[in-house]
Design a protein around this motif. Structure first.
Motif, PDB file in Angstrom:
ATOM      1  N   PHE A  77     -28.560  29.013   6.970  1.00  0.00           N
ATOM      2  CA  PHE A  77     -28.426  30.453   7.196  1.00  0.00           C
ATOM      3  C   PHE A  77     -28.935  31.245   5.991  1.00  0.00           C
ATOM      4  CE2 PHE A  77     -25.775  34.387   7.529  1.00  0.00           C
ATOM      5  CZ  PHE A  77     -26.372  34.880   8.682  1.00  0.00           C
ATOM      6  N   LEU A  78     -28.616  30.793   4.782  1.00  0.00           N
ATOM      7  CA  LEU A  78     -29.132  31.457   3.587  1.00  0.00           C
ATOM      8  C   LEU A  78     -30.654  31.352   3.523  1.00  0.00           C
ATOM      9  CD1 LEU A  78     -26.521  30.373   0.870  1.00  0.00           C
ATOM     10  CD2 LEU A  78     -26.778  32.627   1.933  1.00  0.00           C
ATOM     11  N   PHE A  79     -31.176  30.220   3.965  1.00  0.00           N
ATOM     12  CA  PHE A  79     -32.626  30.048   4.045  1.00  0.00           C
ATOM     13  C   PHE A  79     -33.247  31.086   4.980  1.00  0.00           C
ATOM     14  CE2 PHE A  79     -36.075  28.300   6.648  1.00  0.00           C
ATOM     15  CZ  PHE A  79     -37.056  28.082   5.691  1.00  0.00           C
ATOM     16  N   HIS A  84     -36.371  35.829   6.278  1.00  0.00           N
ATOM     17  CA  HIS A  84     -36.614  36.895   7.244  1.00  0.00           C
ATOM     18  C   HIS A  84     -36.091  38.273   6.833  1.00  0.00           C
ATOM     19  CE1 HIS A  84     -38.142  33.862   9.868  1.00  0.00           C
ATOM     20  NE2 HIS A  84     -36.981  33.251   9.985  1.00  0.00           N
ATOM     21  N   LEU A  85     -35.027  38.310   6.022  1.00  0.00           N
ATOM     22  CA  LEU A  85     -34.509  39.607   5.580  1.00  0.00           C
ATOM     23  C   LEU A  85     -35.098  40.021   4.242  1.00  0.00           C
ATOM     24  CD1 LEU A  85     -30.697  39.642   6.500  1.00  0.00           C
ATOM     25  CD2 LEU A  85     -32.665  40.459   7.817  1.00  0.00           C
ATOM     26  N   LEU A 147     -23.766  28.404  12.857  1.00  0.00           N
ATOM     27  CA  LEU A 147     -24.498  27.468  13.711  1.00  0.00           C
ATOM     28  C   LEU A 147     -25.107  28.188  14.907  1.00  0.00           C
ATOM     29  CD1 LEU A 147     -25.319  24.621  14.722  1.00  0.00           C
ATOM     30  CD2 LEU A 147     -23.049  24.477  15.802  1.00  0.00           C
ATOM     31  N   ILE A 148     -24.305  29.006  15.572  1.00  0.00           N
ATOM     32  CA  ILE A 148     -24.807  29.768  16.724  1.00  0.00           C
ATOM     33  C   ILE A 148     -25.913  30.716  16.295  1.00  0.00           C
ATOM     34  CG2 ILE A 148     -24.191  31.438  18.514  1.00  0.00           C
ATOM     35  CD1 ILE A 148     -21.362  30.218  18.468  1.00  0.00           C
ATOM     36  N   GLY A 149     -25.695  31.431  15.165  1.00  0.00           N
ATOM     37  CA  GLY A 149     -26.710  32.352  14.664  1.00  0.00           C
ATOM     38  C   GLY A 149     -28.002  31.634  14.318  1.00  0.00           C
ATOM     39  N   ASN A 150     -27.891  30.469  13.674  1.00  0.00           N
ATOM     40  CA  ASN A 150     -29.083  29.694  13.324  1.00  0.00           C
ATOM     41  C   ASN A 150     -29.874  29.303  14.568  1.00  0.00           C
ATOM     42  OD1 ASN A 150     -28.481  29.785  10.579  1.00  0.00           O
ATOM     43  ND2 ASN A 150     -27.367  27.850  10.618  1.00  0.00           N
ATOM     44  N   LEU A 157     -34.189  34.023  19.975  1.00  0.00           N
ATOM     45  CA  LEU A 157     -34.723  35.323  19.542  1.00  0.00           C
ATOM     46  C   LEU A 157     -35.370  35.115  18.181  1.00  0.00           C
ATOM     47  CD1 LEU A 157     -31.715  37.599  20.572  1.00  0.00           C
ATOM     48  CD2 LEU A 157     -33.819  37.170  21.849  1.00  0.00           C
ATOM     49  N   ASN A 158     -36.579  34.630  18.178  1.00  0.00           N
ATOM     50  CA  ASN A 158     -37.237  34.206  16.946  1.00  0.00           C
ATOM     51  C   ASN A 158     -37.261  35.302  15.883  1.00  0.00           C
ATOM     52  OD1 ASN A 158     -37.766  31.788  18.171  1.00  0.00           O
ATOM     53  ND2 ASN A 158     -39.831  32.318  18.807  1.00  0.00           N
ATOM     54  N   ASP A 159     -36.748  34.931  14.695  1.00  0.00           N
ATOM     55  CA  ASP A 159     -36.784  35.814  13.520  1.00  0.00           C
ATOM     56  C   ASP A 159     -36.053  37.130  13.739  1.00  0.00           C
ATOM     57  OD1 ASP A 159     -38.461  33.765  12.767  1.00  0.00           O
ATOM     58  OD2 ASP A 159     -40.297  34.928  13.051  1.00  0.00           O
ATOM     59  N   SER A 160     -35.037  37.160  14.613  1.00  0.00           N
ATOM     60  CA  SER A 160     -34.314  38.399  14.910  1.00  0.00           C
ATOM     61  C   SER A 160     -33.423  38.811  13.740  1.00  0.00           C
ATOM     62  CB  SER A 160     -33.467  38.220  16.169  1.00  0.00           C
ATOM     63  OG  SER A 160     -32.650  39.354  16.382  1.00  0.00           O
ATOM     64  N   LYS A 161     -33.758  39.926  13.123  1.00  0.00           N
ATOM     65  CA  LYS A 161     -32.937  40.437  12.023  1.00  0.00           C
ATOM     66  C   LYS A 161     -31.590  40.923  12.532  1.00  0.00           C
ATOM     67  CE  LYS A 161     -36.828  41.775   9.053  1.00  0.00           C
ATOM     68  NZ  LYS A 161     -37.477  42.877   8.307  1.00  0.00           N
ATOM     69  N   MET A 162     -31.562  41.443  13.763  1.00  0.00           N
ATOM     70  CA  MET A 162     -30.311  41.932  14.331  1.00  0.00           C
ATOM     71  C   MET A 162     -29.289  40.799  14.455  1.00  0.00           C
ATOM     72  SD  MET A 162     -28.755  44.626  15.390  1.00  0.00           S
ATOM     73  CE  MET A 162     -30.134  45.770  15.659  1.00  0.00           C
ATOM     74  N   VAL A 163     -29.746  39.628  14.882  1.00  0.00           N
ATOM     75  CA  VAL A 163     -28.849  38.478  15.004  1.00  0.00           C
ATOM     76  C   VAL A 163     -28.335  38.051  13.631  1.00  0.00           C
ATOM     77  CG1 VAL A 163     -28.681  36.059  15.695  1.00  0.00           C
ATOM     78  CG2 VAL A 163     -29.930  37.677  17.129  1.00  0.00           C
ATOM     79  N   ILE A 164     -29.208  38.081  12.642  1.00  0.00           N
ATOM     80  CA  ILE A 164     -28.797  37.705  11.282  1.00  0.00           C
ATOM     81  C   ILE A 164     -27.741  38.666  10.759  1.00  0.00           C
ATOM     82  CG2 ILE A 164     -29.553  37.432   8.891  1.00  0.00           C
ATOM     83  CD1 ILE A 164     -32.256  36.506   9.921  1.00  0.00           C
ATOM     84  N   TYR A 165     -27.962  39.978  10.949  1.00  0.00           N
ATOM     85  CA  TYR A 165     -26.983  40.971  10.506  1.00  0.00           C
ATOM     86  C   TYR A 165     -25.657  40.799  11.242  1.00  0.00           C
ATOM     87  CZ  TYR A 165     -30.439  43.625   7.814  1.00  0.00           C
ATOM     88  OH  TYR A 165     -31.374  44.021   6.888  1.00  0.00           O
ATOM     89  N   ALA A 166     -25.720  40.555  12.552  1.00  0.00           N
ATOM     90  CA  ALA A 166     -24.498  40.377  13.339  1.00  0.00           C
ATOM     91  C   ALA A 166     -23.730  39.142  12.873  1.00  0.00           C
ATOM     92  CB  ALA A 166     -24.848  40.248  14.828  1.00  0.00           C
ATOM     93  N   THR A 167     -24.469  38.068  12.555  1.00  0.00           N
ATOM     94  CA  THR A 167     -23.832  36.850  12.061  1.00  0.00           C
ATOM     95  C   THR A 167     -23.159  37.090  10.716  1.00  0.00           C
ATOM     96  OG1 THR A 167     -25.507  35.502  13.189  1.00  0.00           O
ATOM     97  CG2 THR A 167     -24.207  34.428  11.471  1.00  0.00           C
TER      98      THR A 167
END
Length: 218
Positions: A77-79, A84-85, A147-150, A157-167
């Motif tokens: 996740f940090l990777f 991406h962010l 895990l789900i976010g990864n 949703l490839n490279d979705s910043k929204m998913v990363i922020y939500a996670t």
């Protein structure tokens, strides 16, 4: 007809990493079914902490399996955050991931060592052990969200910043619940050692987050 080069980015190493982490999770569920069920309701019920927060709990195989699961998913996740962010130049992705994984592993081991040393010096080893178990348990649970976010960011949703922020928000919320419950459950034990607890928070909780954030940003 001229040949056209087609570059395909391999996700093999990521797939292997996620598959390995799910094997660890499955082993934990299969070998420790009752404990796993208590763990799955951790943010909503303190049964897992109350039943298993005792001497030697950090060396329990269930806790070890879930901690390894957490390290793999937190590193990945940090990777993804860095890639991406922060759009940081990582070079070879696989090497960058293993650098992050190695750093986190050494960091956690060093942090545990310092925490236990501080507990020994101030004669609060039992309290420190319980605090560590409580904190790592919530971090292990939040790795389920990672895990789900990864999986969503990499495969759906490839490279979705929204998913990363939500996670990130969900992970912070889960660990925030853990901190609130920790303060509530251990307030009587912490009051006599309030100065040590403040020192613990500043040196071993807040400062490392600042250092990691600065590293990822740079």
């Amino acid at each position: 007809m001229n040949p056209v080069d087609r570059v395909v980015f391999s996700l093999d190493w990521i797939t292997i990493t996620l598959f390995l982490s799910m094997i660890l999770l499955t082993l934990g569920k299969y070998l420790f079914q009752s404990r796993f069920m208590n763990f799955m309701i951790l943010p909503f019920n303190d049964k897992y902490i109350l039943l298993h927060n005792k001497k030697g709990q950090l060396l329990n195989w269930f806790h070890i399996l879930l901690t390894l699961f957490q390290l793999l998913n937190l590193s990945l996740f940090l990777f993804l955050i860095q890639k991406h962010l922060l759009a940081a130049p990582l070079g070879d992705d696989q090497i960058a991931f293993f650098w992050i994984l190695g750093f986190l592993t050494l960091f956690e081991l060093a942090k545990l060592g310092v925490q236990y040393l501080k507990g020994f010096i101030f004669e609060t080893s039992h309290l420190i052990s319980e605090l560590i178990f409580h904190k790592i348990s919530y971090l292990n649970f939040s790795s389920l969200i990672m895990l789900i976010g990864n999986i969503v960011v990499i495969y759906i949703l490839n490279d979705s910043k929204m998913v990363i922020y939500a996670t990130i928000l969900l992970v912070l919320a889960i660990n925030g619940i853990g901190v609130i419950k920790l303060l509530k459950n251990y307030q009587k034990a912490l009051i006599p050692h309030v100065l040590y607890f403040i020192l613990y928070l500043c040196t071993l909780e807040i400062a490392p987050l600042v250092l990691i954030g600065s590293y990822l940003k740079d």
